[in-house]
Design a protein around this motif. Structure first.
Motif, PDB file in Angstrom:
ATOM      1  N   PRO A 182       0.816  -1.220   0.000  1.00 27.24           N
ATOM      2  CA  PRO A 182       0.000   0.000   0.000  1.00 27.24           C
ATOM      3  C   PRO A 182       0.851   1.273   0.000  1.00 27.24           C
ATOM      4  N   GLU A 183       1.971   1.239   0.725  1.00 30.84           N
ATOM      5  CA  GLU A 183       2.847   2.403   0.761  1.00 30.84           C
ATOM      6  C   GLU A 183       3.469   2.677  -0.607  1.00 30.84           C
ATOM      7  N   GLU A 184       3.860   1.626  -1.309  1.00 30.16           N
ATOM      8  CA  GLU A 184       4.440   1.793  -2.639  1.00 30.16           C
ATOM      9  C   GLU A 184       3.417   2.355  -3.624  1.00 30.16           C
ATOM     10  N   ILE A 185       2.195   1.894  -3.519  1.00 30.64           N
ATOM     11  CA  ILE A 185       1.128   2.419  -4.385  1.00 30.64           C
ATOM     12  C   ILE A 185       0.910   3.895  -4.091  1.00 30.64           C
ATOM     13  N   LEU A 186       0.872   4.239  -2.804  1.00 33.74           N
ATOM     14  CA  LEU A 186       0.685   5.637  -2.402  1.00 33.74           C
ATOM     15  C   LEU A 186       1.837   6.495  -2.903  1.00 33.74           C
ATOM     16  N   ASP A 187       3.064   6.022  -2.733  1.00 28.79           N
ATOM     17  CA  ASP A 187       4.232   6.762  -3.210  1.00 28.79           C
ATOM     18  C   ASP A 187       4.170   6.981  -4.727  1.00 28.79           C
ATOM     19  N   ARG A 188       3.808   5.931  -5.453  1.00 34.17           N
ATOM     20  CA  ARG A 188       3.729   6.034  -6.916  1.00 34.17           C
ATOM     21  C   ARG A 188       2.647   7.039  -7.339  1.00 34.17           C
ATOM     22  N   ARG A 189       1.503   7.004  -6.682  1.00 32.82           N
ATOM     23  CA  ARG A 189       0.424   7.937  -7.033  1.00 32.82           C
ATOM     24  C   ARG A 189       0.805   9.382  -6.705  1.00 32.82           C
ATOM     25  N   TYR A 190       1.514   9.576  -5.585  1.00 29.79           N
ATOM     26  CA  TYR A 190       1.964  10.925  -5.232  1.00 29.79           C
ATOM     27  C   TYR A 190       3.008  11.424  -6.230  1.00 29.79           C
ATOM     28  N   ALA A 191       3.936  10.531  -6.585  1.00 24.60           N
ATOM     29  CA  ALA A 191       4.997  10.911  -7.528  1.00 24.60           C
ATOM     30  C   ALA A 191       4.441  11.239  -8.908  1.00 24.60           C
ATOM     31  N   SER A 192       3.361  10.578  -9.305  1.00 23.69           N
ATOM     32  CA  SER A 192       2.799  10.845 -10.635  1.00 23.69           C
ATOM     33  C   SER A 192       1.846  12.034 -10.634  1.00 23.69           C
ATOM     34  N   GLY A 193       1.551  12.583  -9.446  1.00 26.70           N
ATOM     35  CA  GLY A 193       0.686  13.757  -9.374  1.00 26.70           C
ATOM     36  C   GLY A 193      -0.795  13.430  -9.269  1.00 26.70           C
ATOM     37  N   GLU A 194      -1.145  12.176  -9.037  1.00 28.02           N
ATOM     38  CA  GLU A 194      -2.554  11.798  -8.908  1.00 28.02           C
ATOM     39  C   GLU A 194      -3.166  12.332  -7.625  1.00 28.02           C
ATOM     40  N   ILE A 195      -2.338  12.439  -6.572  1.00 34.32           N
ATOM     41  CA  ILE A 195      -2.845  12.960  -5.295  1.00 34.32           C
ATOM     42  C   ILE A 195      -1.952  14.106  -4.834  1.00 34.32           C
ATOM     43  N   ASP A 196      -2.541  14.984  -4.011  1.00 36.12           N
ATOM     44  CA  ASP A 196      -1.770  16.134  -3.529  1.00 36.12           C
ATOM     45  C   ASP A 196      -1.048  15.777  -2.222  1.00 36.12           C
ATOM     46  N   THR A 197      -0.249  16.723  -1.723  1.00 34.82           N
ATOM     47  CA  THR A 197       0.583  16.486  -0.544  1.00 34.82           C
ATOM     48  C   THR A 197      -0.262  16.211   0.692  1.00 34.82           C
ATOM     49  N   GLU A 198      -1.329  16.953   0.856  1.00 27.14           N
ATOM     50  CA  GLU A 198      -2.182  16.765   2.038  1.00 27.14           C
ATOM     51  C   GLU A 198      -2.789  15.357   2.052  1.00 27.14           C
ATOM     52  N   THR A 199      -3.302  14.914   0.937  1.00 27.33           N
ATOM     53  CA  THR A 199      -3.882  13.572   0.842  1.00 27.33           C
ATOM     54  C   THR A 199      -2.817  12.511   1.093  1.00 27.33           C
ATOM     55  N   TYR A 200      -1.631  12.744   0.542  1.00 27.79           N
ATOM     56  CA  TYR A 200      -0.523  11.800   0.718  1.00 27.79           C
ATOM     57  C   TYR A 200      -0.150  11.653   2.196  1.00 27.79           C
ATOM     58  N   THR A 201       0.039  12.778   2.888  1.00 28.55           N
ATOM     59  CA  THR A 201       0.461  12.709   4.290  1.00 28.55           C
ATOM     60  C   THR A 201      -0.627  12.088   5.165  1.00 28.55           C
ATOM     61  N   GLU A 202      -1.879  12.392   4.888  1.00 29.41           N
ATOM     62  CA  GLU A 202      -2.985  11.794   5.656  1.00 29.41           C
ATOM     63  C   GLU A 202      -3.044  10.282   5.425  1.00 29.41           C
ATOM     64  N   ALA A 203      -2.886   9.890   4.196  1.00 25.87           N
ATOM     65  CA  ALA A 203      -2.926   8.458   3.882  1.00 25.87           C
ATOM     66  C   ALA A 203      -1.745   7.738   4.513  1.00 25.87           C
ATOM     67  N   ARG A 204      -0.576   8.366   4.522  1.00 28.01           N
ATOM     68  CA  ARG A 204       0.605   7.768   5.156  1.00 28.01           C
ATOM     69  C   ARG A 204       0.375   7.577   6.655  1.00 28.01           C
ATOM     70  N   LYS A 205      -0.214   8.588   7.307  1.00 26.68           N
ATOM     71  CA  LYS A 205      -0.509   8.470   8.736  1.00 26.68           C
ATOM     72  C   LYS A 205      -1.501   7.347   8.987  1.00 26.68           C
ATOM     73  N   HIS A 206      -2.521   7.271   8.142  1.00 27.01           N
ATOM     74  CA  HIS A 206      -3.539   6.236   8.289  1.00 27.01           C
ATOM     75  C   HIS A 206      -2.925   4.840   8.115  1.00 27.01           C
ATOM     76  N   LEU A 207      -2.079   4.676   7.110  1.00 18.26           N
ATOM     77  CA  LEU A 207      -1.441   3.384   6.890  1.00 18.26           C
ATOM     78  C   LEU A 207      -0.518   3.008   8.047  1.00 18.26           C
ATOM     79  N   ALA A 208       0.213   3.987   8.574  1.00 16.01           N
ATOM     80  CA  ALA A 208       1.114   3.724   9.696  1.00 16.01           C
ATOM     81  C   ALA A 208       0.327   3.296  10.935  1.00 16.01           C
ATOM     82  N   ALA A 209      -0.831   3.883  11.145  1.00 11.16           N
ATOM     83  CA  ALA A 209      -1.657   3.524  12.306  1.00 11.16           C
ATOM     84  C   ALA A 209      -2.259   2.123  12.156  1.00 11.16           C
TER      85      ALA A 209
END
Length: 89
Positions: free
Chosen positions: A56-83
């Motif tokens: 899931p983290e790799e998918i999130l990283d790839r989507r952020y790197a390609s510009g599909e999601i913004d920084t706020e969505t990325y950081t929130e999703a990262r926090k959610h995945l870590a929890a």
């Protein structure tokens, strides 16, 4: 005389036949094992033609790197995945 020569050759061939069958069966078994074995030697149930699954983290990283999601969505999703991840001891 011709019949005797045929039978002599026939008996030699009949003695060789079991060895031929054993070799043929061994070749078929070897080929079946070779074709069903995973490249690393362990069959993990994965198809050889499929790429490895992304985490899931790799998918999130790839989507952020390609510009599909913004920084706020990325950081929130990262926090959610870590929890959601089990704690490492």
């Amino acid at each position: 005389m011709r019949t005797v020569m045929y039978w002599n050759g026939g008996w030699a061939w009949m003695a060789f036949m079991p060895l031929l069958w054993i070799a043929l069966i061994g070749l078929v078994v070897w080929a079946a094992v070779r074709l069903t074995q995973h490249p690393s030697g362990h069959d993990e149930g994965h198809d050889r033609m499929l790429p490895p699954r992304e985490s899931p983290e790799e998918i999130l990283d790839r989507r952020y790197a390609s510009g599909e999601i913004d920084t706020e969505t990325y950081t929130e999703a990262r926090k959610h995945l870590a929890a959601q991840r089990p704690r490492q001891r």
